[in-house]
Write a protein that holds these residues in place. Structure first.
Motif, PDB file in Angstrom:
ATOM      1  N   CYS A  41      11.491   2.981  -8.258  1.00  0.00           N
ATOM      2  CA  CYS A  41      10.250   2.329  -7.834  1.00  0.00           C
ATOM      3  C   CYS A  41      10.568   1.284  -6.767  1.00  0.00           C
ATOM      4  O   CYS A  41      11.665   0.724  -6.748  1.00  0.00           O
ATOM      5  CB  CYS A  41       9.500   1.711  -9.011  1.00  0.00           C
ATOM      6  N   ASN A  67       5.456   4.530 -15.382  1.00  0.00           N
ATOM      7  CA  ASN A  67       5.294   3.864 -16.670  1.00  0.00           C
ATOM      8  C   ASN A  67       6.627   3.738 -17.386  1.00  0.00           C
ATOM      9  O   ASN A  67       7.341   4.711 -17.550  1.00  0.00           O
ATOM     10  CB  ASN A  67       4.319   4.643 -17.555  1.00  0.00           C
ATOM     11  N   TYR A  89      -1.338   3.112  -4.995  1.00  0.00           N
ATOM     12  CA  TYR A  89       0.033   2.971  -5.469  1.00  0.00           C
ATOM     13  C   TYR A  89       0.321   4.088  -6.441  1.00  0.00           C
ATOM     14  O   TYR A  89      -0.593   4.778  -6.911  1.00  0.00           O
ATOM     15  CB  TYR A  89       0.246   1.615  -6.151  1.00  0.00           C
ATOM     16  N   GLN A  90       1.590   4.278  -6.730  1.00  0.00           N
ATOM     17  CA  GLN A  90       2.010   5.303  -7.666  1.00  0.00           C
ATOM     18  C   GLN A  90       2.667   4.586  -8.842  1.00  0.00           C
ATOM     19  O   GLN A  90       3.708   3.961  -8.672  1.00  0.00           O
ATOM     20  CB  GLN A  90       3.007   6.225  -6.943  1.00  0.00           C
ATOM     21  N   PRO A  91       2.046   4.606 -10.048  1.00  0.00           N
ATOM     22  CA  PRO A  91       2.669   3.888 -11.162  1.00  0.00           C
ATOM     23  C   PRO A  91       3.809   4.677 -11.795  1.00  0.00           C
ATOM     24  O   PRO A  91       3.752   5.895 -11.874  1.00  0.00           O
ATOM     25  CB  PRO A  91       1.521   3.736 -12.161  1.00  0.00           C
ATOM     26  N   ASP A 111       0.835  -1.197   0.000  1.00  0.00           N
ATOM     27  CA  ASP A 111       0.000   0.000   0.000  1.00  0.00           C
ATOM     28  C   ASP A 111       0.874   1.254   0.000  1.00  0.00           C
ATOM     29  O   ASP A 111       1.755   1.398   0.835  1.00  0.00           O
ATOM     30  CB  ASP A 111      -0.912  -0.003   1.234  1.00  0.00           C
ATOM     31  N   GLY A 112       0.616   2.147  -0.967  1.00  0.00           N
ATOM     32  CA  GLY A 112       1.366   3.397  -1.032  1.00  0.00           C
ATOM     33  C   GLY A 112       2.685   3.298  -1.760  1.00  0.00           C
ATOM     34  O   GLY A 112       3.419   4.287  -1.847  1.00  0.00           O
ATOM     35  N   ALA A 113       3.003   2.131  -2.287  1.00  0.00           N
ATOM     36  CA  ALA A 113       4.304   1.947  -2.927  1.00  0.00           C
ATOM     37  C   ALA A 113       4.318   2.539  -4.339  1.00  0.00           C
ATOM     38  O   ALA A 113       3.283   2.745  -4.955  1.00  0.00           O
ATOM     39  CB  ALA A 113       4.633   0.462  -2.995  1.00  0.00           C
ATOM     40  N   THR A 114       5.527   2.802  -4.817  1.00  0.00           N
ATOM     41  CA  THR A 114       5.713   3.216  -6.207  1.00  0.00           C
ATOM     42  C   THR A 114       6.088   1.973  -6.999  1.00  0.00           C
ATOM     43  O   THR A 114       6.994   1.249  -6.609  1.00  0.00           O
ATOM     44  CB  THR A 114       6.828   4.268  -6.294  1.00  0.00           C
TER      45      THR A 114
END
Lengths: 419, 341
Positions: free
Chosen positions: B192, B176, B172-174, B145-148
């Motif tokens: 990441c 790309n 989460y933070q994607p 939870d909350g990870a990149t």
């Protein structure tokens, strides 16, 4: 005497070749038909080939569920929203970075352009080096270099976490309020304790506190205008200009302070929570890098445009102004700049357009602009290449036309008034 | 104006040249006329498709390309490998740039119908997983939870990721990325916290790290990712060829036909299935528009399915994948070839 009016001469077929008037008409007609034919053939060819691949031109996918997440969004968005919404997120992101980029590039360009003309040898040379290095290296390389600096040099967020012995690999700067990392820069955020909620405004939910500040500033600005006009009027009739600066200062400061106190505005510092910083505002590195590269790159071009504009005003103009007893600041503001702007504005439009279109290089830094959402993920996930490209080109065209239209209006205002 | 007309003509010519379609039997004729099979592969995923220092491609997916080339052209080396990213692969296939796409592509409803692809079968049953650094102290994907998270854009994994986090009420933070190489670099640089793709891809990526022991693949598998070779809609004959080449490789393992004993078995085998497949009795090749020994050459190219698996991604390789779901149906797996009859 041969009649000059072509209508008076009797028409013969050979006149299509030998008569200048009919020849030009013939050439225009032929070219027009040729262009139309090529255009028709292009469209027809595309549609036929799409049909042979079993695809039709269908924009319905824009209303389907997008299903993917976007890391940076100005408007509310979730993976349950439509592809159209995702495209809007991309569009607002493109507009954000373009608008800020134009502002920064202009500021950099004006300052550097003027400094390059400075009598100070060192300053002028430094500015030359800046302009030449940024102008002569492709923008994409600058973006990648700056990105590499950010990702390789900055600490990871978890480096801020204290180890067992209480020391951390990295520490926050500026009174423990800013944390630069290899993903984003965490900065403090303004927050309100006494939140008045939001009000519906033409279909959009606008934060009431933000609205209150906006209205207060707008009112102050209007009153200031009125004050200035009155002062000018008094000066024109009596020759004495009343002091207005302290009223102006109060006009802006008092409402700000009152509103801040009313809403209990305060700063929230970013804190490391789990994997990432939370609480504050995380400025994405992709955004910062792109903005930096676009501003510095376009700024170099604008600097040259500004320099050319200033140099285009003949030296006699400033000498004459000096002879009238004007100070240097007034000479620049009243004599040189208004004339220089005539030269500066038209090429400046091109630079703004370039910057906006160059913002599509966002793909290199993972900043989700229009190219990355509609022309990237949406295109991929739906397989609708032709449709996505058509919509995207239409949007970029519209943005460019708006910029160019607005700048042309501005150009008309600063241009030489010929009566 | 003249310039515009010229440009338009040039653009039109380019467009006309790019147009392609698939009609019955056409792809086979094109490949035979060309003498080379254009095979769309990964830009670089060790074990599945990667070029060595001399530019020779090898891997699990490459073996499919070779088998098809051997069956159709009689020479496993007559393949032109076209590296494609997650973004470009389906366009490359549908525009005719490649004849077959063997690039860890998941067989999904939308790709099968809307993208007008035909999946010839499944050569690897996979699922999406997460890889993290060991010192992150995470032992389950539920703790992310909350990870990149680094994610290849344009993939089915991108959509699974969004759905899974949403379903589990996690954020989460994607980040790309475009290719596995870029993902590797971003993950290593710490841009990441986790890297997500097919579990087999994670194993292959980790095997290429300098310090594979410092990274773990989390136990959760969040999706079904049946990977297989794909062809265009519309040319069923070509789809049949790729499908039955794959079945020949799987049947080869089932019947014990290996690259070592195939010459001998094609003459001496008394198993009627093997006799039919290898062209000893019936001429099944003619039904595909190929010659009698197509399946024999396909298996001889890099061995049967089991041999290919063991040589490229099996437990004896640095990637170290167990057969698991990809074992034969006779051994509790899902690999099941339709009968040669």
């Amino acid at each position: 005497m041969t009649p000059n009016n072509p209508a008076d001469r009797p028409f013969r077929l050979s006149m299509l070749i030998y008569d200048r008037h009919y020849r030009s008409l013939l050439i225009q007609a032929v070219v027009f038909i040729a262009v139309m034919l090529v255009g028709w053939w292009l469209v027809n060819n595309t549609l036929t080939n799409l049909a042979r691949m079993g695809k039709t031109l269908d924009f319905g996918f824009l209303w389907n569920r997008a299903g993917y997440d976007i890391p940076f969004s100005l408007i509310p968005y979730s993976s349950n929203d439509s592809h159209l919404r995702a495209a809007m997120v991309g569009l607002t992101n493109t507009l954000l970075v373009s608008a800020l980029g134009c502002v920064f590039a202009t500021v950099i360009g004006v300052v550097v352009g003027v400094l390059r003309l400075s009598g100070n040898w060192l300053v002028a040379r430094l500015m030359t080096i800046y302009v030449e290095t940024f102008r002569n290296v492709p923008l994409l390389l600058w973006i990648l270099v700056i990105l590499a600096l950010f990702t390789e040099v900055m600490p990871a967020p978890r480096d801020y976490k204290p180890a067992a012995d209480g020391t951390a690999k990295a520490s926050m700067i500026l009174f423990d309020s800013v944390a630069p990392t290899n993903r984003y820069t965490a900065i403090p955020r303004l927050a309100v304790d006494n939140d008045p909620g939001s009000v519906g405004l033409g279909g959009f939910q606008v934060d009431a506190a933000l609205l209150a500040f906006g209205v207060a500033l707008l009112a102050a600005w209007c009153i200031r205008r009125w004050l200035r006009d009155r002062a000018q009027l008094l000066q024109d009739t009596t020759g004495r200009r009343p002091a207005t600066w302290w009223i102006t200062a109060l006009l802006f400061l008092v409402p700000l302070l009152v509103l801040s106190w009313l809403f209990q505005v305060h700063l929230v510092r970013p804190e490391l929570k789990g994997f990432n910083f939370a609480g504050g505002l995380n400025l994405d590195n992709g955004f910062v890098v792109l903005l930096l590269a676009l501003s510095l790159y376009t700024g170099a071009f604008i600097a040259e445009i500004v320099r050319a504009g200033v140099m285009a005003v003949s030296r006699g103009q400033s000498e004459a102004a000096a002879a009238l007893g004007l100070r240097a600041r007034l000479i620049m503001g009243l004599v040189v700049l208004p004339q220089a702007l005539r030269v500066i504005v038209p090429p400046l439009i091109s630079q703004y357009l370039n910057l906006t279109k160059n913002s599509s290089l966002a793909i290199a830094v993972g900043y989700p602009d229009l190219r990355a959402t509609l022309g990237g993920t949406t295109l991929n996930q739906t397989g609708r290449e032709m449709e996505s490209m058509i919509v995207m080109m239409g949007i970029y065209l519209a943005i460019s036309l708006v910029i160019s239209g607005v700048m042309n209006v501005y150009n008309a205002r600063v241009t030489l008034k010929e009566r | 104006m003249r310039q515009i007309v010229f440009l338009a003509t040039a653009a039109a010519a380019a467009l006309a040249a790019g147009g392609a379609m698939a009609a019955e039997g056409e792809t086979l004729a094109q490949v035979k006329a060309r003498g080379v099979l254009n095979c769309g592969v990964n830009t670089g995923l060790v074990g599945f498709a990667a070029p060595d220092a001399n530019g020779n491609w090898s891997g699990f997916d490459i073996a499919i390309c070779k088998a098809v080339a051997a069956a159709v052209l009689g020479d496993a080396s007559k393949v032109k490998y076209v590296p494609t990213t997650g973004q470009t692969r389906f366009t490359a296939l549908s525009s005719g740039e490649v004849d077959v796409l063997a690039r860890n592509s998941t067989w999904t409803f939308q790709r099968d119908t809307d993208l007008k692809l035909d999946f010839a079968g499944v050569n690897y049953y996979d699922g999406q997983g997460f890889m993290v650094r060991k010192d992150l102290g995470v032992s389950s994907a539920k703790e992310l939870d909350g990870a990149t998270i680094c994610i290849q854009t344009g993939t089915s994994t991108e959509l699974n990721l969004a759905d899974w986090f949403r379903a589990n009420n996690m954020t989460y933070q994607p980040v790309n990325i475009d290719s596995n190489a870029e993902g590797e670099q971003q993950y290593m640089a710490g841009a990441c916290d986790a890297y997500t793709t097919d579990a087999s891809g994670l194993a292959a990526t980790r095997a290429a790290f300098a310090d594979p022991d410092n990274h773990i693949i989390l136990p959760e598998i969040i999706s079904k990712e049946p990977l297989g070779p794909a062809v265009r809609h519309g040319d069923n004959n070509w789809g049949d060829i790729v499908r039955w080449v794959l079945y020949a490789l799987i049947s080869g393992e089932e019947y014990g036909v290996t690259s070592a004993n195939i010459e001998e078995l094609s003459k001496s085998s008394t198993n009627p299935d093997v006799q039919r497949m290898l062209g000893a009795t019936d001429d099944y090749g003619a039904m595909l528009g190929l010659d009698k020994e197509w399946a024999k050459r396909a298996i001889a190219a890099s061995g049967n399915y089991g041999e290919i698996f063991a040589a490229n991604i099996g437990e004896q390789t640095p990637i170290g994948l167990a057969r698991g779901l990809n074992a034969l149906w006779t051994q509790g797996g899902l690999m099941y070839a339709m009968p040669f009859r």
